[in-house]
Design a protein around this motif. Structure first.
Motif, mmCIF file in Angstrom:
data_model
loop_
_atom_site.group_PDB
_atom_site.id
_atom_site.type_symbol
_atom_site.label_atom_id
_atom_site.label_comp_id
_atom_site.label_asym_id
_atom_site.label_seq_id
_atom_site.Cartn_x
_atom_site.Cartn_y
_atom_site.Cartn_z
ATOM 1 N N LEU A 162 9.297 36.139 96.487
ATOM 2 C CA LEU A 162 8.164 35.660 97.266
ATOM 3 C C LEU A 162 7.619 34.347 96.715
ATOM 4 C CD1 LEU A 162 6.259 36.370 99.633
ATOM 5 C CD2 LEU A 162 4.786 37.523 97.966
ATOM 6 N N LEU A 163 7.523 34.248 95.394
ATOM 7 C CA LEU A 163 6.991 33.041 94.766
ATOM 8 C C LEU A 163 8.002 31.895 94.772
ATOM 9 C CD1 LEU A 163 5.213 34.665 91.695
ATOM 10 C CD2 LEU A 163 4.109 33.740 93.736
ATOM 11 N N VAL A 214 11.260 32.866 81.614
ATOM 12 C CA VAL A 214 12.291 33.784 81.124
ATOM 13 C C VAL A 214 12.653 34.821 82.181
ATOM 14 C CG1 VAL A 214 12.811 35.524 79.382
ATOM 15 C CG2 VAL A 214 11.649 33.423 78.720
ATOM 16 N N THR A 215 11.654 35.389 82.857
ATOM 17 C CA THR A 215 11.935 36.398 83.878
ATOM 18 C C THR A 215 12.762 35.824 85.012
ATOM 19 O OG1 THR A 215 9.859 37.544 83.355
ATOM 20 C CG2 THR A 215 10.901 38.063 85.464
ATOM 21 N N SER A 216 12.380 34.665 85.508
ATOM 22 C CA SER A 216 13.159 34.032 86.573
ATOM 23 C C SER A 216 14.527 33.597 86.058
ATOM 24 C CB SER A 216 12.393 32.829 87.141
ATOM 25 O OG SER A 216 12.046 31.914 86.118
ATOM 26 N N GLY A 217 14.615 33.224 84.776
ATOM 27 C CA GLY A 217 15.890 32.809 84.211
ATOM 28 C C GLY A 217 16.912 33.933 84.190
ATOM 29 N N PHE A 218 16.514 35.137 83.779
ATOM 30 C CA PHE A 218 17.427 36.271 83.780
ATOM 31 C C PHE A 218 17.859 36.624 85.204
ATOM 32 C CE2 PHE A 218 16.221 36.952 79.405
ATOM 33 C CZ PHE A 218 17.314 37.614 78.866
ATOM 34 N N ALA A 219 16.949 36.528 86.156
ATOM 35 C CA ALA A 219 17.297 36.803 87.544
ATOM 36 C C ALA A 219 18.307 35.780 88.068
ATOM 37 C CB ALA A 219 16.040 36.807 88.409
ATOM 38 N N ILE A 220 18.144 34.527 87.672
ATOM 39 C CA ILE A 220 19.086 33.487 88.082
ATOM 40 C C ILE A 220 20.482 33.791 87.535
ATOM 41 C CG2 ILE A 220 19.694 31.053 87.792
ATOM 42 C CD1 ILE A 220 16.686 30.437 87.855
ATOM 43 N N ALA A 291 8.714 40.155 98.681
ATOM 44 C CA ALA A 291 8.493 40.904 97.446
ATOM 45 C C ALA A 291 9.282 42.200 97.479
ATOM 46 C CB ALA A 291 6.996 41.210 97.273
ATOM 47 N N TYR A 292 9.636 42.698 96.294
ATOM 48 C CA TYR A 292 10.316 43.981 96.209
ATOM 49 C C TYR A 292 9.368 45.072 96.678
ATOM 50 C CZ TYR A 292 12.536 48.076 94.157
ATOM 51 O OH TYR A 292 13.106 49.304 93.966
ATOM 52 N N SER A 293 9.864 45.921 97.595
ATOM 53 C CA SER A 293 8.997 46.901 98.228
ATOM 54 C C SER A 293 8.932 48.224 97.478
ATOM 55 C CB SER A 293 9.484 47.160 99.671
ATOM 56 O OG SER A 293 10.838 47.594 99.667
ATOM 57 N N GLY A 294 9.827 48.447 96.516
ATOM 58 C CA GLY A 294 9.848 49.718 95.807
ATOM 59 C C GLY A 294 8.924 49.731 94.602
#
Length: 517
Positions: A162-163, A214-220, A291-294
């Motif tokens: 979302l961001l 860091v959080t966005s980096g791991f997701a990338i 956004a993640y819905s769970g």
């Protein structure tokens, strides 16, 4: 054709004989691509079309055909569906776009990790002698950085798409650099509660920025390098370790040259300039902008992910305690600030040198969980020797350095396979292989490591005030050893259940083949 099907790797919820999740290939619906790609992205897709999907290439069956544009296997409208066949894989290519993306991420990780550790050689002494802070208060200043990480990481993971991944990555880097400069200026603040409060504020906001990057980096990494997650993670951990190692050395050297302000101003300004440059050169990352819905708890409730999370927690608990306690311990050997910085640099440099090796081994099918167990046992040995534990004998500089070497190697072995294992386990339990899931897992991972680091700095500092550095190392070694025993028991139970399910399946298959008379 209205529907297309592409092969994706899913992980069987059953575990194999070595306690690792089994992989199998399934077909899942996917919409036809409609958006245009940049030249680099087109090159990326063409390269990926000729390579494997996690150790296997898809070969169309008799009732399937290949989409020439995307090289994906799709269902033939004239024939019923059938599963894809498998063929031995070829190595995955590294396209220009992937090389640029990973190179920028490596530079970012280097500066972020350097910014966290550059104050270790001189700040505890400065804060204790000039600002009249206790060890517990100094530990809290170190720990509040991680507290911000653990609070914000799950939120960033949940709302990553979302961001916007690129926006979150760059803005986090900019915020971290600005807070680092402000922290350096605090040297002019008067001693007392106001100085403590301002230090906590700057470190906490810096932790928010670090968490975003860091959080966005791991997701990338999970999104852009699905065939080499552990390898890419290992490279990031390599520069992460190099940054942690260079941080104390750079911080100590700049402190000797220009005083308290210079280390923070130099590194902080570099981070802010990098963030501005990234606006123009950082590749775009596609996301669904939702956004993640769970629930985050639905992921943590999975036993394997919970155990991996606790492994991360205890490892970083010990590491953060050493950030606070090792400096005063080395002071007993009458070392200069620069020599202390070099010793601080030893473990992270060894971590940096060995992390890519562990990642390479994991991506080529070697048992990641066994590596995690062995690595943690090596870390236990290092924690026993670094004090050393009072029953071992007296403290010696050579023994402390040997223990730091052992910790650097063991920490890399125990941590590099964790993120990939968590990702595989989540897929095994039905989580989709999408950016939202990658962000969620990254958020969970980046919750437990700062949680352990925060408590390690704060609680470890409090315990050290009560029982001393050597006994505190003994307690941490016992905690890590207990966690290793829990993980071994879990792996043995998983292996037993896997054998039991396999035997039951063979019996069921045999009963079906008995001819009727």
């Amino acid at each position: 054709m209205d529907a297309r099907y592409s092969g994706i790797i899913m992980i069987d919820a059953e575990t194999g004989e070595d306690g690792e999740p089994n992989e199998h290939l399934v077909l899942s619906p996917q919409q036809s691509p409609t958006q245009a790609f940049s030249d680099a992205a087109l090159e990326d897709k063409r390269a990926e079309s000729t390579h494997s999907i996690d150790k296997c290439d898809l070969v169309p069956a008799a009732n399937e055909m290949v989409d020439n544009e995307t090289s994906k296997i799709i269902a033939d409208p004239k024939a019923p569906d059938a599963p894809a066949q498998l063929e031995p894989s070829r190595p995955v290519g590294w396209t220009t776009r992937k090389k640029l993306l990973l190179s920028l991420m490596l530079v970012t990780q280097l500066t972020v990790s350097c910014s966290f550790s550059l104050l270790a050689p001189f700040f505890p002494t400065e804060a204790e002698q000039r600002k009249k802070l206790s060890k517990s208060q100094i530990g809290f200043i170190f720990g509040c950085f991680q507290m911000s990480n653990l609070i914000m990481a799950p939120l960033f993971g949940k709302y990553l798409s979302l961001l916007g991944v690129k926006y979150l990555y760059i803005s986090g880097l900019f915020l971290s650099g600005g807070c680092l400069i402000c922290f350096g200026i605090l040297d002019r603040a008067p001693a007392g509660p106001s100085y403590l409060a301002l230090c906590i504020l700057c470190r906490a906001l810096g932790g928010v920025g670090s968490s975003a990057s860091v959080t966005s980096g791991f997701a990338i990494v999970a999104q852009e390098f699905p065939h080499a997650i552990a390898t890419a993670t290992g490279l990031l951990e390599m520069v992460n370790g190099a940054g942690f190692g260079l941080g104390p050395f750079v911080g100590g050297a700049l402190y000797e040259v220009g005083g308290f302000v210079v280390p923070f101003a130099a590194v902080g300004a570099t981070m802010m300039l990098m963030s501005v440059m990234y606006i123009f050169i950082f590749p775009s990352i596609k996301s669904a902008r939702r956004a993640y819905s769970g629930s985050l708890l639905s992921l943590i409730r999975i036993p394997a992910i919970l155990i991996m999370s606790m492994t991360v927690f205890f490892a970083f608990f010990g590491l953060a305690f050493l950030d606070v306690g090792l400096g005063p311990h080395l002071k007993t050997f009458n070392l200069s600030v620069i020599v202390t910085g070099v010793i601080f640099m030893t473990a992270p440099i060894l971590y940096a040198l060995t992390a890519p090796i562990w990642g390479w081994l994991v991506d080529r099918g070697h048992a990641g969980r066994i590596m995690i167990v062995v690595g943690n046992l090596v870390c236990v040995t290092g924690m026993v020797l670094i004090g050393p534990v009072p029953i071992v004998g007296k403290s010696h500089l050579w023994l402390t350095i040997l223990a730091i070497v052992i910790l650097g190697i063991g920490f890399a072995c125990s941590q590099v396979p964790v993120f990939r294992d968590m990702l595989m386990t989540a897929r095994a339990h039905g989580f989709p292989d999408e950016l939202e899931t990658h962000g969620l897992i990254s958020g969970v991972y980046n919750f437990f490591y700062p949680f352990g680091a925060f408590l390690g700095a704060v609680v470890g500092g409090i315990i050290s005030d009560r029982i001393g550095f050597r006994w505190t190392c003994s307690v941490i070694a016992l905690m890590v050893f207990t966690m290793v025993m829990v993980m071994i028991i879990f792996m043995l139970i998983s292996r037993h259940l896997s054998h039991k399910r396999k035997s039951q399946d063979e019996q069921d298959k045999g009963s079906e083949e008995i001819p009727l008379k």
